[in-house]
Structures are given as C-alpha cells and as structure tokens.
Design an enzyme around this catalytic site. Structure first.
Site, PDB file in Angstrom:
ATOM      1  N   CYS A   1      53.641 -73.958  25.596  1.00 37.35           N
ATOM      2  CA  CYS A   1      54.689 -74.774  24.789  1.00 37.35           C
ATOM      3  C   CYS A   1      55.472 -75.832  25.880  1.00 37.35           C
ATOM      4  CB  CYS A   1      55.378 -73.669  24.387  1.00 37.35           C
ATOM      5  SG  CYS A   1      56.351 -74.235  22.624  1.00 37.35           S
TER       6      CYS A   1
ATOM      7  N   HIS B   1      52.029 -69.865  21.125  1.00 35.16           N
ATOM      8  CA  HIS B   1      52.467 -68.639  21.793  1.00 35.16           C
ATOM      9  C   HIS B   1      51.776 -67.404  21.195  1.00 35.16           C
ATOM     10  CE1 HIS B   1      56.268 -70.399  23.301  1.00 35.16           C
ATOM     11  NE2 HIS B   1      56.330 -70.916  22.325  1.00 35.16           N
TER      12      HIS B   1
END
Length: 496
Positions: free
Chosen positions: A339, A419
């Site tokens: 991310c 994630h």
C-alpha cells in the site's frame, strides 16, 4: 425484545480489551448465543474493509470473525485514523466524512452520538448479546465531555462495565482502584467489576490483594486470565510495533538457514498486521526497525502501509533509511512494499489529497507512477485470492512485470496495494522461496503446513478457552441479562 450488552473497558491501552471482547464473542457463539461486537469509536490506522465496502478497525473485524459474522460498519460506526499532524481522518459508517482535530471534535459530538446510539440500539434489537469495547481508559477524565466509547457509551446504553487491567505492567491494583475512584458517581455506579489479564504468577499470591480491592471498591474480580504466548496476531496497539521488537514467536528453521525480515516502523504506520503472516513461518525472523544500521544484515525489507505516504517517505530520507533500502535493492536483495510502502517504491507520487504536496519523487525502485484520487479505494476480495484494499493512490503508469495480478515487480522488488495478501498460504510460500533465492539463503526450507487463517482462528479459540477456564462466566452472563448491579460510590481525593 432488546438483547443484553456490556462494555469491556481497560485501565490502559493494550490492556487486552480487544482480545477479551473477541474471546467473549467466540465463547458465547460456541454456546449458541447470537452475539455481536461493538466499538463505538476506534482510533487506529489498522483497518479492514467490510461487506458493505466500508472501513472499520481491524480489531472489530477480528471480533466479528470470533462471533461467526462478516465484518460490518455497524460494529465500528466511528473510526478516527491519525494523520500525524494533530488531526485525524474521520470515518463514519465506513466512509470518510472529513478531517478533525482534537480541539474541534467537540462540535461533532452530538451528531456522532446519534450515530452511535442508533447503531447500538439496532444491534441490540437483532442479537441476544452485544459485547462492546472501550477505547483507551475511562479514567481519561479530561476527555469525558466528548467521550463516546467509554462511560459516555455506558451511560447512553445503561451498560454494565467490566474493567480489564494488564498486570504485566505493574501497579495494577492501584490502576483498578484509581480508574473507579476518579469517575463521577453516575459513572461509577455502572462499574460492575474487574478482570486481571496477562497474569504469569501464582494466583494465591494475588488473591489477598484482590480481596482488599473488593473491600475498598465493593466490586469483585471476575477472573484472573493467564498470559498466553499464542495471543499475538492482529495486534492493534502501537506498543506492539515498537522498533527492535520481534514480531510473534520465532520458530526454528526447517532447514539450515534463517530468513531475516526488517519491517520499517513508519511514524504513521497503517495495517502493521500485514507482516504477521511472515512471522508465522518457521525460520522467518521479523523485526521492526527504524534506523539504517538495522538494515545491514537483513535479507528482506518490508515497507508497510502509511496513513501519510509522502510525509513518511520524507521521514525515510531524513533518517537515512531511504538510501539503505535503495542500496539493499540494488544489491539484488528483496524489498516488499504494501500500500503506502508500495507507493514509496515508485518513481513519482502526485498527491493533491493527503499531503497536498503535488509531485514528489519516490525511491524509484519500481518504474511506475502514483496519483492520489480524492475518493478512497475500498475493496474486499475473496476469490481466488483473499485480501483488501484501502488507499487513495493508484498506479497510472507502469513499465514493470505483473505480480499475481495484484501488484508489480522488478527482479526482487515487489509492490502491492493489497493488505492481507501474504495471508494467502500459496502466495506467501512462493514469495518466500523467491526471496530466499534472491537473498542467497539456499539453506532456507519453506514450510508447507502453515495455515495463517487457521492460526488466527486458533487464537480466538485459545482466548475463549482461557476465559471459560478462568472467568466467572455465569456472573458475566448475569450482567448481560440483568444490567448494571448496585455498586457503591468511592469517595476519592478529587471529590473532596
């Protein structure tokens, strides 16, 4: 009919509230009770995506799993995500509602209180029991006027409150007594009793102190829960991700080599739990780091998510970590960015949203460009791979190879917005084999029997088993059925 509800509060952050709530949810679910978790307001950058496509605290997603439920915005209607500049992103019912500072939060209280009251009432109408988690400590009386998660919630819902304390920190009896004593009488009357958590000694030595505590407060201790080394996954509090701290419980290698992983402890780190899947593997040692010297002898560097990508990238440069990561990668050794960490590895970051800094040079380890959109991408994936996305930045150009359809790679540098990607066992095993070869760890032998999802479920059962064995569950269930018991008011120095 309205279901029963109680609030699990704590003497401090990281006292174990989240795991006690999860354990109670799993314990009640195993007994056939329809139970749901609830945290009125969470402050955390560890978040998860719900079935509605909204965002909640990761702990509430874990508690929902304990109760046998899919994660929902109902379980955490207000989420504050600290940005590091004395402001927090305000997420209401899963969606970004703006940015607030500590000073102006009071102006939002009435509106947010209505959201909390509505969601709690809805859950109580649907479930037999709602186990609520407090935030920080109810003894933070300087915040009482705006409180929605501790005694503010308890008063709103007429909830009995059980205070959990971490005896590992020392001074627990004073913490428990003082937490009650500093509260105003109307709040004190809702405090039903205590739970001692993370106990390592002989219960007989503690018993006289608990008897005296009962005499002083008029409140029982419902249980003394032992410490367990198995309860380390899904850590939410920042105390669990301090520099030099080892993640989990390292297991001896199956082969002749360890694989060492340095996870960079960014100042505004988010979803730090991504590295936990690596720590489940035998022979993989994961440590949080914050200095360039910490990179000298490691095999793999992981750049985790960040709530403020550009600001944390500047911090990497100020600390000298950016140069260390680049040297590590140019030597052919593996780097993984997740991310915000992935965005830092790219060539440029154009951010008119979080930092409003415009175009910033990234580390250039991946030939790709990132542009931040005003609307946040929130996605939850189940098949064929499971994971979730929470980010403003998107890849607008890339010259790199595709990585599994969920990211990009150049040689041993990998980047993904997903994630939880490493929770996919096959993905993690293949990646570990790749990075072990790149790092020259020919003696590293990957395991084929590690199931991270099962490990997360197993710790929920461990917590439920501990509560069943060491908690007066009949008394706690009575709180759900009967509401706050009649308890005396303690006269403290503040009241004189």
């Amino acid at each position: 009919m309205t279901g029963g509800a109680l609030l699990i509060a704590g003497t401090t952050s990281d006292a174990g509230k989240s795991m006690v709530v999860a354990g109670l949810c799993r314990l009640l679910a195993r007994k056939g009770v329809r139970v749901a978790p609830f945290k009125a307001q969470n402050m955390s950058n560890n978040s998860a995506v719900t079935v509605e496509g909204g965002e909640i605290g990761r702990a509430q997603a874990m508690q929902a799993r304990a109760a046998g439920l899919a994660p929902s915005v109902r379980f955490n209607p207000i989420l504050l995500k600290p940005s590091g500049d004395r402001t927090s992103q305000l997420v209401v019912r899963g969606r970004v509602a703006g940015s607030v500072g500590a000073g102006d939060y009071f102006t939002h209280r009435a509106e947010l209180a209505e959201v909390v009251a509505t969601e709690l009432a809805s859950l109580r109408s649907e479930f037999d029991a709602v186990i609520c988690e407090g935030a920080g400590s109810p003894a933070e009386i300087n915040l009482r006027a705006t409180d929605l998660a501790n005694m503010g919630l308890a008063r709103m819902g007429e909830l009995p409150v059980v205070i959990v304390g971490d005896i590992d920190r020392g001074g627990l009896l004073a913490h428990l007594f003082g937490t009650v004593a500093v509260l105003e009488p109307a709040d004190q009357r809702l405090i039903a009793g205590f739970v001692v958590n993370k106990f390592r000694g002989d219960p007989a030595l503690l018993a006289p102190g608990l008897d005296q505590l009962a005499g002083l407060t008029g409140r029982p201790t419902y249980g003394v829960v032992p410490h367990s080394d198995e309860l380390w996954l899904d850590a939410e509090d920042s105390l669990s991700v301090q520099p030099h701290r080892v993640v989990g419980r390292p297991q001896v290698p199956r082969g002749d080599d360890w694989l060492t992983v340095a996870a960079v402890r960014l100042p505004r780190i988010s979803n730090s739990t991504d590295v936990e899947a690596l720590a489940c593997e035998p022979g993989v040692l994961v440590r949080w780091v914050s200095d360039p010297a910490d990179l000298a002898d490691v095999d793999v560097v992981v750049l985790p998510g960040s709530k403020s990508t550009v600001a944390d990238l500047a911090w990497l440069r100020e600390r000298g970590l950016a140069d260390g990561i680049v040297l590590h990668a140019r030597a052919g050794r593996p780097v993984l960015g997740v991310c915000g960490g992935f965005q830092m590895l790219c060539r440029t970051i154009d951010d008119p949203v979080e930092s409003r800094a415009g175009v910033t040079a990234g580390l250039g380890l991946l030939d790709a460009d990132i542009v931040f959109d005003p609307d946040k991408t929130l996605a939850h994936w189940e098949s064929p791979l499971h994971g979730y996305e929470i980010h403003h930045g998107r890849v607008t150009r890339s010259a790199e190879d595709d990585w599994l359809g969920v990211g990009i790679r150049r040689d041993a540098v990998f980047g993904t917005h997903w994630h939880g990607l490493l929770d996919n066992d096959d993905v993690r095993r293949r990646w570990l084999a790749d990075v072990a070869r790149a790092a020259g760890r020919t003696g590293f032998v990957g395991a084929d029997d590690v199931d991270v999802t099962a490990s997360r479920d197993r710790q929920l059962d461990v917590m439920a088993d501990l509560l069943e064995a060491h908690l007066d569950t009949a008394a706690v269930l009575a709180l759900l059925a009967d509401g706050p018991p009649d308890r005396p008011v303690i006269t403290s120095a503040l009241a004189l």
